[in-house]
Scaffold this motif. Structure first.
Motif, short mmCIF file in Angstrom:
data_model
loop_
_atom_site.label_atom_id
_atom_site.label_comp_id
_atom_site.label_asym_id
_atom_site.label_seq_id
_atom_site.Cartn_x
_atom_site.Cartn_y
_atom_site.Cartn_z
N CYS A 10 0.83 -1.20 0.00
CA CYS A 10 0.00 0.00 0.00
C CYS A 10 0.87 1.25 0.00
CB CYS A 10 -0.90 -0.01 1.23
SG CYS A 10 -1.86 1.48 1.41
N CYS A 54 -0.27 3.34 3.60
CA CYS A 54 0.16 2.95 4.95
C CYS A 54 1.31 1.95 4.96
CB CYS A 54 -1.03 2.40 5.74
SG CYS A 54 -1.58 0.76 5.17
N HIS A 79 1.22 -1.19 4.24
CA HIS A 79 0.79 -2.56 4.50
C HIS A 79 1.01 -3.43 3.25
CE1 HIS A 79 -1.48 -5.83 6.22
NE2 HIS A 79 -2.40 -5.78 5.28
N CYS A 86 -6.36 -1.49 -0.30
CA CYS A 86 -5.67 -1.95 0.90
C CYS A 86 -6.68 -2.34 1.97
CB CYS A 86 -4.77 -0.82 1.42
SG CYS A 86 -4.03 -1.15 3.03
N GLN A 104 -6.25 -2.47 5.03
CA GLN A 104 -6.05 -1.71 6.27
C GLN A 104 -6.63 -0.31 6.19
OE1 GLN A 104 -3.06 -2.13 8.92
NE2 GLN A 104 -3.39 -4.31 8.74
N CYS A 105 -6.38 0.37 5.06
CA CYS A 105 -6.80 1.78 5.00
C CYS A 105 -7.68 2.10 3.80
CB CYS A 105 -5.56 2.69 5.01
SG CYS A 105 -4.61 2.62 3.48
N GLU A 129 -6.87 2.44 0.72
CA GLU A 129 -6.16 3.13 -0.36
C GLU A 129 -6.06 2.24 -1.60
OE1 GLU A 129 -4.67 5.71 -2.36
OE2 GLU A 129 -4.24 6.44 -0.31
ZN ZN Z 1 -3.03 0.93 3.33
#
Ligand code: ZN
Length: 116
Positions: free
Chosen positions: A73, A76, A78, A89, A91-92, A94
């Motif tokens: 990513c 972040c 990741h 992503c 996690q975020c 994106e």
């Molecule tokens: Zn991310």
């Protein structure tokens, strides 16, 4: 069917190696194929059967390592596995990411059989 041209270039590389080492033929070959390399296993099999007889690869043991596609990513950092390009992503959310692996298509190892 681009698998056929891929197999033919593998045959070319194998022929070069066999000539370079003055070997008789290839004993075994391991291919590394990324999940996003665009290779259909069935089509690869079909192309192999069509292109390999009467070459240095005839009768060679064939192994295929499938490499999962991994992205990093840009937001972040990741790292996550993807099934297709432009997956967000987890996690975020994106969408911008760098593809770390998954497009490779190469000969990983090749064992040659020596001339007697
Ligand atoms: Zn991310």
């Amino acid at each position: 069917m681009h698998e056929l041209s891929i197999v033919m270039s593998i045959v070319d590389s194998a022929r070069e190696q066999v000539a370079k080492h003055q070997a008789a033929r290839v004993e075994s070959i391991t291919l590394e194929i990324g999940a996003l390399a665009g290779i259909e296993p069935d089509a690869l099999e079909f192309a192999w059967e069509a292109a390999v007889p009467d070459t240095v690869l005839a009768g060679a043991e064939r192994h295929i390592l499938y490499v999962p596609a991994m992205a990093k990513c840009a937001g972040c950092g990741h790292e996550y596995e993807i099934q297709q390009l432009f997956e967000p992503c987890p996690q975020c959310g994106e969408y911008f990411s760098d593809l770390l692996q998954g497009r490779e298509l190469k000969i990983k190892t090749m064992t040659l059989m020596a001339n007697d």
